[in-house]
Design a protein around this motif. Sequence first.
Motif, mmCIF file in Angstrom:
data_model
loop_
_atom_site.group_PDB
_atom_site.id
_atom_site.type_symbol
_atom_site.label_atom_id
_atom_site.label_comp_id
_atom_site.label_asym_id
_atom_site.label_seq_id
_atom_site.Cartn_x
_atom_site.Cartn_y
_atom_site.Cartn_z
ATOM 1 N N VAL A 22 0.749 -1.015 0.049
ATOM 2 C CA VAL A 22 -0.021 0.195 0.053
ATOM 3 C C VAL A 22 0.991 1.273 -0.087
ATOM 4 O O VAL A 22 1.976 1.254 0.929
ATOM 5 N N ILE A 23 0.199 1.991 -0.866
ATOM 6 C CA ILE A 23 1.812 3.720 -1.040
ATOM 7 C C ILE A 23 0.597 4.623 0.082
ATOM 8 O O ILE A 23 -0.642 4.454 0.244
ATOM 9 N N GLN A 24 1.169 5.537 0.438
ATOM 10 C CA GLN A 24 0.567 6.763 0.836
ATOM 11 C C GLN A 24 0.245 7.837 -0.227
ATOM 12 O O GLN A 24 0.423 8.188 -0.636
ATOM 13 N N ALA A 25 -1.611 7.249 -0.548
ATOM 14 C CA ALA A 25 -2.273 7.396 -1.753
ATOM 15 C C ALA A 25 -2.808 8.976 -1.537
ATOM 16 O O ALA A 25 -3.342 10.075 -3.193
ATOM 17 N N ARG A 26 -2.793 9.016 0.344
ATOM 18 C CA ARG A 26 -3.954 10.586 -0.010
ATOM 19 C C ARG A 26 -3.232 11.796 0.160
ATOM 20 O O ARG A 26 -1.967 11.959 1.165
#
Length: 412
Positions: free
Chosen positions: A67-71
């Motif tokens: 999971v990427i820090q997408a926010r």
Amino acid sequence: MTDPRHIHISDYNYPLPDERIAKFPIARRDHSKLLLYKHGEVGEDMFYNLPKYLPKGALMVFNNTKVIQARMHFRKTDANGQPTGALIEIFLLEPAEPSDYELMFQTSGHCAWYCLIGNLKKWKGGALTREIEINGQKITITATRGEIHGTSHRIDFSWSLKGSSFAEVIDAIGELPIPPYLNRDTQESDKTTYQTVYSKIKGSVAAPTAGLHFTPEVLAAIDAAGIDREELTLHVGAGTFKPVKSEEIEGHEMHTEYISVRRDTIQKLIDHGASAIAVGTTSVRTLESLYYMGLKVMRDPSLSESQLHVSQWEPYAGENPQCAALDSLKALADWMDAHDLKVLNSSTQIIIAPGYDYKIVKMLVTNFHQPQSTLLLLVSAFVRGDWHKIYDYALAHDFRFLSYGDSSLLIP
């Protein structure tokens, strides 16, 4: 295969009180509860005992996406660059330029993503800027809105420190996107607990949550029990949380997700007779999509990787000739060899719903899913409609639900 388009999603509802949704994980991942469903019988155990229920010599397949820090959050600024205006959220969905995930996270200076935008009406135009720090150096990141792409927008990002990668940028500015139904802010602890212990390949905006229960000790016990393990990659999109709003599922559009499967993994599947234990619904969608990709190359060996995309209703098309899963995987392996491919990179939009005939997945490890969701449809298809028995038991025996909740082992 029965066409499920006219299934009423209201038939897949159940009462889920908010207090049954696990807001945080338990302290020790593998001490979650494990519901056991085998040939219609339901029982329970602890997750750390999972290996003893798996047949020796079987192949277990995991999704190793990370999971990427997408926010990302920006504030509108005044003429002097001071933040004064509304808070704008930019949520990374999929890479636009470069479109390859691995290249994207290595790129320096500029890139573009397709994104969802929160508070869009307040972003009339112009660039958004934010100052961040990478390796002790202050840099400015700029976000510029581009064309609309379906339900998302293209956002071009540029940053002032050359040599710093986009991976470093989102580590500095981004926030891990925990599921919206947790109704809480992301905590520092989520950076660890919302990743599987075997996560490797960056790209997801949601965790493959069935894998959150595994620990190095459980994985070692699986190995000791004589069970083979393989990994593949499906980058989980935000659409995994998209509710089915149409009365019949025909009106629901599945999101496209990107998969990456090594030639060695396909060989391992062949060696195991095209049969696997899937960890999570994302592994299910990838494995079952491989079957339809094999059918495609049997019909037309000249197809490219992108043309192997599995569309939503493809498995239910009447003109789709069926064959043994082993033959399909062998055809796909031969096609990869002919194209000198060590890794298959393609995409899938497959919907698995009651009426679907599973080809490769024989056992499934999965969490408990939201009412009226496509994930619940997938589970119902796997247990041949017996999902009520499973969910009634879980509700009556204090199981915890959704991403940080307990787990189940399903054997039809």
